[in-house]
Design a protein around this motif. Structure first.
Motif, PDB file in Angstrom:
ATOM      1  N   LEU A 112      -4.430   3.372   1.614  1.00  0.00           N
ATOM      2  CA  LEU A 112      -3.628   4.595   1.223  1.00  0.00           C
ATOM      3  C   LEU A 112      -2.556   6.079   1.229  1.00  0.00           C
ATOM      4  CD1 LEU A 112      -4.495   5.621  -1.664  1.00  0.00           C
ATOM      5  CD2 LEU A 112      -6.570   6.978  -0.416  1.00  0.00           C
ATOM      6  N   GLN A 113      -2.575   6.018   2.373  1.00  0.00           N
ATOM      7  CA  GLN A 113      -1.701   6.620   2.624  1.00  0.00           C
ATOM      8  C   GLN A 113       0.221   6.508   2.047  1.00  0.00           C
ATOM      9  OE1 GLN A 113      -1.658   7.528   6.709  1.00  0.00           O
ATOM     10  NE2 GLN A 113      -3.995   8.631   6.477  1.00  0.00           N
ATOM     11  N   GLN A 114       0.175   4.967   2.711  1.00  0.00           N
ATOM     12  CA  GLN A 114       1.675   4.419   1.910  1.00  0.00           C
ATOM     13  C   GLN A 114       2.134   4.171   0.789  1.00  0.00           C
ATOM     14  OE1 GLN A 114       1.559   0.032   3.843  1.00  0.00           O
ATOM     15  NE2 GLN A 114       3.022   0.836   5.013  1.00  0.00           N
ATOM     16  N   PHE A 115       0.971   4.084   0.391  1.00  0.00           N
ATOM     17  CA  PHE A 115       1.015   3.833  -1.638  1.00  0.00           C
ATOM     18  C   PHE A 115       0.837   4.892  -2.241  1.00  0.00           C
ATOM     19  CE2 PHE A 115      -1.368   4.101  -5.567  1.00  0.00           C
ATOM     20  CZ  PHE A 115      -0.015   3.498  -6.742  1.00  0.00           C
ATOM     21  N   LEU A 116       0.729   6.791  -1.613  1.00  0.00           N
ATOM     22  CA  LEU A 116       1.072   7.213  -1.733  1.00  0.00           C
ATOM     23  C   LEU A 116       2.689   8.275  -2.188  1.00  0.00           C
ATOM     24  CD1 LEU A 116      -1.925   9.531  -1.543  1.00  0.00           C
ATOM     25  CD2 LEU A 116      -1.709   8.880  -3.484  1.00  0.00           C
ATOM     26  N   SER A 117       2.977   7.714  -0.561  1.00  0.00           N
ATOM     27  CA  SER A 117       3.535   7.735  -0.271  1.00  0.00           C
ATOM     28  C   SER A 117       5.016   7.269  -1.030  1.00  0.00           C
ATOM     29  CB  SER A 117       4.463   8.007   1.223  1.00  0.00           C
ATOM     30  OG  SER A 117       4.470   7.140   1.932  1.00  0.00           O
TER      31      SER A 117
END
Lengths: 230, 239
Positions: free
Chosen positions: B231-236
């Motif tokens: 999710l962190q990756q997706f958001l960034s």
């Protein structure tokens, strides 16, 4: 000039021969009209049976029967179908040849009309059916109010072609003794040994018929046009 | 509880699009589903109204197993808004709005028309009631599609990427209508890539990837303090 007049006189006026043409035109019109009607009714019915099966998985047997009907009709010549109906199936019946002609051409056209409508239904975004389903509309209502009207607008030119083809195809009805337009021309020219006027007149009548039909279809197309969005 | 999804699996051929989804949805929740394309978001949404048949697992609606029979009996109570609008091309705007409620005998023709006109005024398209869909802009079509689903008095509306097909300048008008609708007591589940909208709209956010629910929670937690790497990756990646 005298020769042409003589030929015209022999073809139309002598022994009231023009009556043959009128009779021929009458039967051509009757057969064409009723077989178009029968073809449309059959074709729409069959296309809906097959589409219902495709969409819901129900009515397997009926849909298969329709498949076979379409396959057989499209795979054999119309003349052969006419002869089979006339000389085999209705051999012993007292059915008028005109009725046999209407049945033949109607049943024949039904298969082509069914295919045309199928292409029409298949050409509509399946999202239209999905939207209809999410609004609680069942198959028949979706067909009646959404799919069929859109399909009809899209296939109208193809339907026009089929109708014009059918009108011209009725000319083979003479094979089973129906005095339609071509047969009338044939009868007269076999008496006068002069083919020019009878055949030209037959051609002009067919051209006139198909001209009127294509005008009517064009008019219908324009009326339906707002439906086709692209 | 409105929805209960248990061990939902959906395969297209040999490809598993949804792998063992478990999910519970309460009435009146406003849920946003996010995730990369191909993560199964839309398929999950389409299973919730049986546009896709689950390969295995089950979906309960008000505690009853959702099958064709139940779906038929609830007639349009699960509304849907499609990416490509799917207004009926052969019908005018007013007929698009009134067709289903009248055919389903939800209301009389007159009631349907006056209700439709109220909604049309609300979205400032009252002068378009006799237009055909082809004469509307994308944003106008989608707003009509939204009020079309409202005409059925739905309990749920599923939004399948409602702004993805729109020109950028029309996205705002559609999202603000969705926000307006969210004040009603209707459960709403929205698949979208519009994170700003999600911030404002959602009571719960679900993040999916590769056919699984990776993380879910309230928007504060999901957007400010994502726990999983993915999710962190997706958001960034999308900000």
């Amino acid at each position: 000039m005298g020769e042409i007049w003589d030929s015209f006189y022999q073809t139309f006026i002598f022994e009231d021969r023009y009556l043959y043409f009128l009779e021929g035109i009458k039967f051509t019109l009757i057969i064409a009209f009723f077989s178009i009607l029968l073809g449309l009714i059959l074709g729409v019915f069959i296309s809906i049976v097959r589409d219902f099966h495709k969409q819901t998985g129900k009515w397997f047997l009926l849909s298969k029967i329709c498949d076979i009907y379409v396959y057989v009709i499209r795979g054999t010549p119309t003349l052969l179908q006419l002869m089979i109906l006339y000389y085999v199936i209705f051999k012993t019946s007292t059915l008028s040849p005109i009725i046999v002609g209407i049945l033949t051409f109607g049943i024949n056209s039904g298969a082509y009309v069914a295919e045309i409508f199928r292409a029409g239904y298949d050409g509509i975004d399946k999202g239209q059916r999905e939207a209809s389903k999410t609004l609680g509309l069942n198959y028949l209502k979706t067909m009646r109010y959404i799919i069929f009207p859109q399909a009809l607008a899209k296939i109208f030119p193809a339907l026009g072609n089929e109708i014009i083809t059918l009108v011209k195809e009725t000319s083979i009805a003479g094979y089973v003794g129906i005095v339609e337009l071509i047969k009338a021309a044939d009868i007269i020219s076999s008496r006068t040994y002069d083919y020019f006027f009878p055949l030209i007149i037959a051609a002009i009548v067919y051209l006139l018929l198909t001209f009127i039909l294509s005008k009517v279809m064009k008019y219908g197309e324009r009326k339906l046009n707002h439906v086709v969005s692209g | 509880m409105l929805y209960q999804v248990k061990k939902l699996v959906k395969k297209f051929g040999n490809t598993s699009v949804l792998k063992n989804i478990n999910l519970e949805i309460e009435e009146n929740e406003k849920i946003v589903i996010i995730g990369p394309s191909g993560s199964g978001k839309s398929t999950l949404l389409r299973c919730l109204n049986l546009l896709e048949k689950p390969t295995s697992g089950s979906i309960y609606y008000h505690g009853h197993r959702l099958d064709d029979k139940l779906y038929k009996s609830i007639q349009g109570k699960i509304g849907m808004v499609f990416q490509n609008y799917q207004l009926f091309d052969n019908l005018t705007v007013i007929d698009n709005l009134t067709l289903a409620p009248v055919l389903n005998k939800l209301m009389s023709k007159e009631e349907a028309i006056s209700k439709a006109r109220r909604y049309l005024r609300q979205i400032h398209l009252e002068d378009k009631e006799n237009s055909y869909p082809m004469d509307l802009s994308g944003g106008q079509k989608q707003r009509v599609a939204i009020i079309r689903s409202l005409m059925m008095n739905p309990e749920v509306i599923l939004f399948d990427e409602p702004t993805s097909a729109l020109d950028p300048e029309m996205i705002g008008e559609v999202l603000s209508l969705i926000l307006e609708v969210s004040r009603e007591k209707i459960t709403m589940i929205v698949v979208t890539h519009e994170l700003n909208f999600a911030q404002e709209f959602a009571t719960r956010v679900i993040f999916m990837d590769h056919g699984k629910i990776i993380e879910e929670g309230d928007k504060e937690q999901m957007f400010k303090h994502p726990r999983t790497n993915r999710l962190q990756q997706f958001l960034s990646n999308i900000q």
